[in-house]
Write a protein that holds these residues in place. Structure first.
Motif, PDB file in Angstrom:
ATOM      1  N   PRO A  50      30.125   8.097 -21.696  1.00 36.85           N
ATOM      2  CA  PRO A  50      30.905   8.086 -21.060  1.00 36.85           C
ATOM      3  C   PRO A  50      32.287   8.854 -21.281  1.00 36.85           C
ATOM      4  N   GLN A  51      33.055   9.572 -20.500  1.00 35.19           N
ATOM      5  CA  GLN A  51      34.252  10.206 -20.631  1.00 35.19           C
ATOM      6  C   GLN A  51      35.365  10.089 -19.505  1.00 35.19           C
ATOM      7  N   ASP A  52      36.416  10.180 -19.883  1.00 36.65           N
ATOM      8  CA  ASP A  52      37.454  10.080 -18.684  1.00 36.65           C
ATOM      9  C   ASP A  52      37.191  10.987 -17.971  1.00 36.65           C
ATOM     10  N   GLY A  53      37.380  10.806 -16.547  1.00 35.08           N
ATOM     11  CA  GLY A  53      37.140  11.603 -15.425  1.00 35.08           C
ATOM     12  C   GLY A  53      35.791  11.711 -14.734  1.00 35.08           C
ATOM     13  N   MET A  54      34.533  10.906 -15.328  1.00 38.90           N
ATOM     14  CA  MET A  54      33.302  10.967 -15.140  1.00 38.90           C
ATOM     15  C   MET A  54      33.340  10.125 -13.788  1.00 38.90           C
ATOM     16  N   GLN A  55      32.285  10.624 -13.061  1.00 43.78           N
ATOM     17  CA  GLN A  55      32.156   9.682 -11.742  1.00 43.78           C
ATOM     18  C   GLN A  55      30.897   8.732 -12.235  1.00 43.78           C
ATOM     19  N   VAL A  56      30.905   7.434 -12.244  1.00 44.91           N
ATOM     20  CA  VAL A  56      29.902   6.542 -12.533  1.00 44.91           C
ATOM     21  C   VAL A  56      29.372   5.335 -11.402  1.00 44.91           C
ATOM     22  N   LEU A  57      28.272   4.875 -11.351  1.00 43.34           N
ATOM     23  CA  LEU A  57      28.042   3.818 -10.724  1.00 43.34           C
ATOM     24  C   LEU A  57      27.688   2.590 -11.694  1.00 43.34           C
ATOM     25  N   PRO A 109      44.965 -14.532 -20.606  1.00 44.47           N
ATOM     26  CA  PRO A 109      46.240 -14.264 -21.138  1.00 44.47           C
ATOM     27  C   PRO A 109      47.080 -13.513 -20.238  1.00 44.47           C
ATOM     28  N   ARG A 110      46.525 -12.506 -19.462  1.00 46.51           N
ATOM     29  CA  ARG A 110      47.557 -11.750 -18.812  1.00 46.51           C
ATOM     30  C   ARG A 110      47.601 -12.138 -17.362  1.00 46.51           C
ATOM     31  N   GLY A 111      46.630 -13.034 -16.866  1.00 46.80           N
ATOM     32  CA  GLY A 111      46.732 -13.478 -15.448  1.00 46.80           C
ATOM     33  C   GLY A 111      46.051 -12.253 -14.678  1.00 46.80           C
ATOM     34  N   ASP A 112      45.277 -11.459 -14.909  1.00 48.44           N
ATOM     35  CA  ASP A 112      44.944 -10.212 -14.340  1.00 48.44           C
ATOM     36  C   ASP A 112      43.370 -10.292 -14.006  1.00 48.44           C
ATOM     37  N   TYR A 113      42.936 -10.079 -12.948  1.00 53.46           N
ATOM     38  CA  TYR A 113      41.462 -10.186 -12.503  1.00 53.46           C
ATOM     39  C   TYR A 113      40.890  -8.624 -13.059  1.00 53.46           C
ATOM     40  N   GLN A 114      39.600  -8.758 -13.534  1.00 56.23           N
ATOM     41  CA  GLN A 114      39.187  -7.491 -13.878  1.00 56.23           C
ATOM     42  C   GLN A 114      37.681  -7.575 -13.958  1.00 56.23           C
ATOM     43  N   LEU A 115      36.980  -6.410 -13.924  1.00 59.68           N
ATOM     44  CA  LEU A 115      35.560  -6.508 -13.779  1.00 59.68           C
ATOM     45  C   LEU A 115      34.729  -6.451 -15.315  1.00 59.68           C
ATOM     46  N   ILE A 116      33.761  -7.175 -15.259  1.00 63.98           N
ATOM     47  CA  ILE A 116      32.941  -7.127 -16.381  1.00 63.98           C
ATOM     48  C   ILE A 116      31.714  -6.721 -16.053  1.00 63.98           C
ATOM     49  N   ILE A 117      31.417  -5.310 -16.814  1.00 67.31           N
ATOM     50  CA  ILE A 117      30.486  -4.306 -16.349  1.00 67.31           C
ATOM     51  C   ILE A 117      29.132  -4.489 -16.939  1.00 67.31           C
ATOM     52  N   GLU A 118      28.206  -4.752 -16.014  1.00 67.48           N
ATOM     53  CA  GLU A 118      26.879  -5.157 -16.647  1.00 67.48           C
ATOM     54  C   GLU A 118      25.935  -3.902 -16.990  1.00 67.48           C
ATOM     55  N   SER A 119      26.117  -2.586 -16.068  1.00 63.53           N
ATOM     56  CA  SER A 119      25.229  -1.628 -16.352  1.00 63.53           C
ATOM     57  C   SER A 119      26.220  -0.446 -15.766  1.00 63.53           C
ATOM     58  N   MET A 120      25.717   0.950 -16.345  1.00 64.07           N
ATOM     59  CA  MET A 120      26.418   1.940 -15.795  1.00 64.07           C
ATOM     60  C   MET A 120      25.591   3.051 -15.789  1.00 64.07           C
ATOM     61  N   GLN A 121      25.690   4.165 -14.981  1.00 61.22           N
ATOM     62  CA  GLN A 121      24.819   5.330 -15.055  1.00 61.22           C
ATOM     63  C   GLN A 121      25.666   6.312 -14.087  1.00 61.22           C
ATOM     64  N   PRO A 122      25.498   7.691 -14.374  1.00 63.36           N
ATOM     65  CA  PRO A 122      26.275   8.609 -13.442  1.00 63.36           C
ATOM     66  C   PRO A 122      25.897   8.583 -12.187  1.00 63.36           C
ATOM     67  N   ALA A 123      27.088   8.661 -11.380  1.00 61.17           N
ATOM     68  CA  ALA A 123      27.101   8.267  -9.748  1.00 61.17           C
ATOM     69  C   ALA A 123      25.932   8.992  -9.081  1.00 61.17           C
ATOM     70  N   GLY A 124      25.862  10.360  -9.286  1.00 60.96           N
ATOM     71  CA  GLY A 124      24.984  11.158  -8.577  1.00 60.96           C
ATOM     72  C   GLY A 124      23.340  10.521  -8.733  1.00 60.96           C
ATOM     73  N   ASP A 125      22.907  10.537  -9.882  1.00 59.67           N
ATOM     74  CA  ASP A 125      21.605  10.034 -10.277  1.00 59.67           C
ATOM     75  C   ASP A 125      21.485   8.598 -10.082  1.00 59.67           C
ATOM     76  N   GLY A 126      22.553   7.826 -10.253  1.00 60.15           N
ATOM     77  CA  GLY A 126      22.488   6.550 -10.039  1.00 60.15           C
ATOM     78  C   GLY A 126      22.150   6.054  -8.576  1.00 60.15           C
ATOM     79  N   MET A 127      22.980   6.859  -7.767  1.00 60.79           N
ATOM     80  CA  MET A 127      22.662   6.375  -6.459  1.00 60.79           C
ATOM     81  C   MET A 127      21.078   6.754  -5.828  1.00 60.79           C
ATOM     82  N   LEU A 128      20.713   7.807  -6.423  1.00 65.44           N
ATOM     83  CA  LEU A 128      19.244   8.169  -6.324  1.00 65.44           C
ATOM     84  C   LEU A 128      18.409   7.030  -6.963  1.00 65.44           C
TER      85      LEU A 128
END
Length: 428
Positions: free
Chosen positions: A54-61, A71-90
């Motif tokens: 992965p790189q900055d600026g990349m579209q992902v699913l 510690p910060r009191g912030d909500y965040q996402l814990i990522i389970e899987s990642m793939q490029p957005a175009g092929d990922g949707m397919l």
């Protein structure tokens, strides 16, 4: 906590930014779109399965779950899987269609049909200008130059490809001029091969009355058509190898069949020659004229036995007929009626004799009872001069003490009765 428990896993697409990959092996980044962004973390146990860098600026699913970083009191996402957005949707569409058609039984092994060992013709559903067609024709020409090949040209990429592939498969089934179909194309990206992942193509392949070999892309490429087809080939060239019998193999098989046929004919000739020798020996040992005479004599013997058998059967029938006539005569209605009348007459005579005998016995018994009754009857006693004395009420007087002076008594005689009055009672 409510979001963590109730929201579950979610799918999101967005642009990577602020990507950090520390020595711990975890990834930290933000996922953003035109209007918002959210902090994300992907731990090394999950990011090891990501097939790209992965790189900055990349579209992902991504597939993720919501978590609170306390510690910060912030909500965040814990990522389970990642793939490029175009092929990922397919890929998501691929998995969903594979699951749904599989649940219908469209991919069951029981539906798969074997390919013909010796096809009379092969059909190719592919692009008329693609390299895949050239590769398949080259293999077919090398392996089976005499095998007819029918080409059903169609687009294999783009928006019109799906409908054309379905029409080509249906056309091949209507014409019924081939025994096996190869449906496929050369390699390409997931998007290039996508028409072979469409539901309409899968159903057309599964519904084909002609066995279908799916040959899409390279060996690593897998499509829905591969699951729906009767057989999957890793490449179009491999598909041609599978459907076309090898010329050398066929030649060897013909040689083997010729040898078997020659051996069978040789065995048959030897057996026929042996049978001929046996017949000739039998013929030499017995003169045909003598054999004919024996057969004629046997025929006469059989005729005599047949005539005797017929006469015996005729005599048996006559005896049986006479017996039946006697039985019928014995049971004729006139004879049965005469026997019945005789039986009735005898029964009537026996009844009259029995009645007379019973009457005589009854008269004799009555006389005996009368004599006995006369012997004990009071009338007989009265006839000898005795009398019966009674009170007016009917009480019999046996003792003088039963009577008082002046009492009226009734004295019964053998003939008649007297009413007397007692003047004096003597009790002595």
């Amino acid at each position: 906590m409510i979001l963590e428990q109730d929201l579950g896993l979610v799918w999101l697409t967005g642009e990577l930014s602020n990507l950090a990959m520390p020595s711990s092996g975890h990834w930290y980044f933000s996922l953003k779109d035109m209007s918002a962004q959210v902090r994300c973390a992907m731990f090394k146990g999950n990011n090891r399965r990501v097939p790209f860098r992965p790189q900055d600026g990349m579209q992902v699913l991504v597939q993720a779950r919501v978590s609170l970083y306390e510690p910060r009191g912030d909500y965040q996402l814990i990522i389970e899987s990642m793939q490029p957005a175009g092929d990922g949707m397919l890929a998501l569409r691929f998995e969903e269609l594979k699951r749904r058609l599989g649940a219908e039984g469209l991919f069951d092994e029981g539906r798969k049909r074997p390919l013909p060992l010796e096809p009379r013709a092969v059909g190719l559903v592919t692009s008329a200008t693609g390299a895949a067609l050239h590769d398949m024709l080259t293999v077919l020409e090398r392996r089976a130059p005499d095998l007819p090949v029918f080409i059903y040209p169609t687009q294999v990429q783009g928006s019109a490809a799906t409908a054309q592939i379905v029409s080509a498969i249906m056309l091949a089934n209507r014409r019924a001029e081939v025994d096996v179909l190869i449906v496929g194309r050369g390699g390409g990206s997931l998007e290039d091969l996508w028409c072979f992942n469409e539901e309409a193509v899968a159903r057309a392949i599964a519904g084909s009355a002609i066995p279908v070999v799916s040959a899409v892309g390279h060996e690593v490429d897998v499509t829905i058509s591969d699951f729906a087809a009767d057989l999957r080939a890793p490449t179009p060239s491999a598909a041609a190898e599978l459907v076309a019998p090898d010329r050398r193999t066929r030649a060897q098989r013909l040689v083997h069949l010729r040898q078997r046929l020659t051996q069978a004919m040789s065995r048959h000739q030897v057996a026929a020659r042996h049978g001929f020798v046996l017949l000739q020996k039998r013929l030499d040992h017995q003169d045909p004229k003598r054999r004919l005479e024996q057969q004629s004599q046997r025929l006469d013997e059989l005729d005599r036995r047949l005539q005797q058998h017929l006469r015996d059967r005729l005599h048996q029938g006559e005896r049986r007929l006479a017996g039946l006539a006697m039985r019928l005569q014995a049971r004729s209605p006139e004879k049965l009626l005469a026997i019945g009348k005789r039986r009735h007459q005898l029964a009537e005579e026996r009844l009259h004799a029995l009645i007379a005998k019973r009457q005589d016995l009854a008269h004799h018994r009555l006389a005996m009872l009368g004599a006995r009754l006369d012997g004990i009857s009071p009338l007989a006693t009265l006839g000898r001069g005795y009398a019966i004395v009674r009170t007016p009420s009917g009480e019999v007087i046996r003792r003088a003490s039963q009577v008082n002076a002046g009492q009226t008594l009734i004295t019964t005689l053998a003939e008649g009765a007297l009413r007397v009055r007692v003047d004096e009672v003597d009790n002595r």
